[in-house]
Design a protein around this motif. Structure first.
Motif, PDB file in Angstrom:
ATOM      1  N   MET A  39      -4.085 -13.972 -28.986  1.00 42.58           N
ATOM      2  CA  MET A  39      -4.438 -12.723 -29.663  1.00 42.58           C
ATOM      3  C   MET A  39      -4.326 -12.959 -31.174  1.00 42.58           C
ATOM      4  SD  MET A  39      -2.306 -10.142 -27.213  1.00 42.58           S
ATOM      5  CE  MET A  39      -3.085  -8.628 -27.751  1.00 42.58           C
ATOM      6  N   GLN A  40      -5.132 -12.254 -31.953  1.00 38.22           N
ATOM      7  CA  GLN A  40      -5.033 -12.403 -33.391  1.00 38.22           C
ATOM      8  C   GLN A  40      -5.615 -11.186 -34.104  1.00 38.22           C
ATOM      9  OE1 GLN A  40      -9.068 -14.948 -34.348  1.00 38.22           O
ATOM     10  NE2 GLN A  40      -7.178 -15.887 -34.872  1.00 38.22           N
ATOM     11  N   ILE A  41      -5.246 -11.059 -35.353  1.00 35.00           N
ATOM     12  CA  ILE A  41      -5.849 -10.129 -36.301  1.00 35.00           C
ATOM     13  C   ILE A  41      -6.367 -10.993 -37.436  1.00 35.00           C
ATOM     14  CG2 ILE A  41      -5.423  -8.308 -37.988  1.00 35.00           C
ATOM     15  CD1 ILE A  41      -3.190  -7.290 -36.123  1.00 35.00           C
ATOM     16  N   VAL A  42      -7.579 -10.781 -37.873  1.00 35.52           N
ATOM     17  CA  VAL A  42      -8.152 -11.555 -38.974  1.00 35.52           C
ATOM     18  C   VAL A  42      -8.256 -10.661 -40.191  1.00 35.52           C
ATOM     19  CG1 VAL A  42     -10.157 -12.868 -39.750  1.00 35.52           C
ATOM     20  CG2 VAL A  42      -9.453 -12.996 -37.360  1.00 35.52           C
ATOM     21  N   ASN A  43      -7.644 -11.097 -41.295  1.00 33.09           N
ATOM     22  CA  ASN A  43      -7.685 -10.375 -42.577  1.00 33.09           C
ATOM     23  C   ASN A  43      -8.371 -11.247 -43.601  1.00 33.09           C
ATOM     24  OD1 ASN A  43      -6.110  -8.029 -41.838  1.00 33.09           O
ATOM     25  ND2 ASN A  43      -4.366  -9.408 -41.714  1.00 33.09           N
ATOM     26  N   ARG A  44      -9.653 -11.090 -43.767  1.00 30.09           N
ATOM     27  CA  ARG A  44     -10.422 -11.923 -44.714  1.00 30.09           C
ATOM     28  C   ARG A  44     -10.360 -11.395 -46.145  1.00 30.09           C
ATOM     29  NH1 ARG A  44     -13.468 -12.207 -39.945  1.00 30.09           N
ATOM     30  NH2 ARG A  44     -13.662 -14.352 -39.220  1.00 30.09           N
TER      31      ARG A  44
END
Length: 134
Positions: free
Chosen positions: A128-133
């Motif tokens: 699982m992940q959250i991507v903050n670009r």
């Protein structure tokens, strides 16, 4: 081909970016953040062909229980020469006293590589992940 393996972090921003770009990883688009992440990682083992950075592995650990192997990558021109496997074996040796050595292959096609090096799939594990670009 004589590959040299090093645990010091003497690569440059450009060398790290070129390696990550060679495998098409998004991290290459953030060279300064990538470099800072590598410098602040607990362990980075790099593989060199002369002055050319051809591979690396990074490990994050809690000093005792869990070591998380992340970013095992090898320049495609060096695939099939045992560079990635040697990097993984070096990590296994360094962290042999830890209770858990974990890896999360972000692509399922890479799981057999890790299985050849003694890792096994967690029965009910899911990445699982959250991507903050931004």
């Amino acid at each position: 081909m004589a590959i040299e393996y090093k645990e010091d972090k003497r690569f440059t921003v450009d060398q790290a970016q070129a390696l990550f770009r060679s495998v098409g990883w998004e991290s290459a688009n953030y060279p300064d953040r990538l470099f800072k992440a590598l410098l602040h990682s607990d362990t980075v083992i790099s593989a060199w062909d002369g002055e050319h950075l051809v591979g690396l592995v990074r490990v994050l650990d809690d000093t005792e229980m869990v070591a998380y192997m992340h970013w095992v990558l090898v320049d495609p021109a060096y695939h099939g020469h045992g560079v990635g496997g040697h990097l993984v074996e070096m990590v296994k040796t360094k962290y042999h006293d830890y209770l858990f050595l974990e890896v999360m292959p972000e692509e399922s096609k890479n799981a057999p590589f890790y299985q050849r090096h003694g890792f096994h799939l967690m029965e009910d594990g899911r990445a699982m992940q959250i991507v903050n670009r931004g």
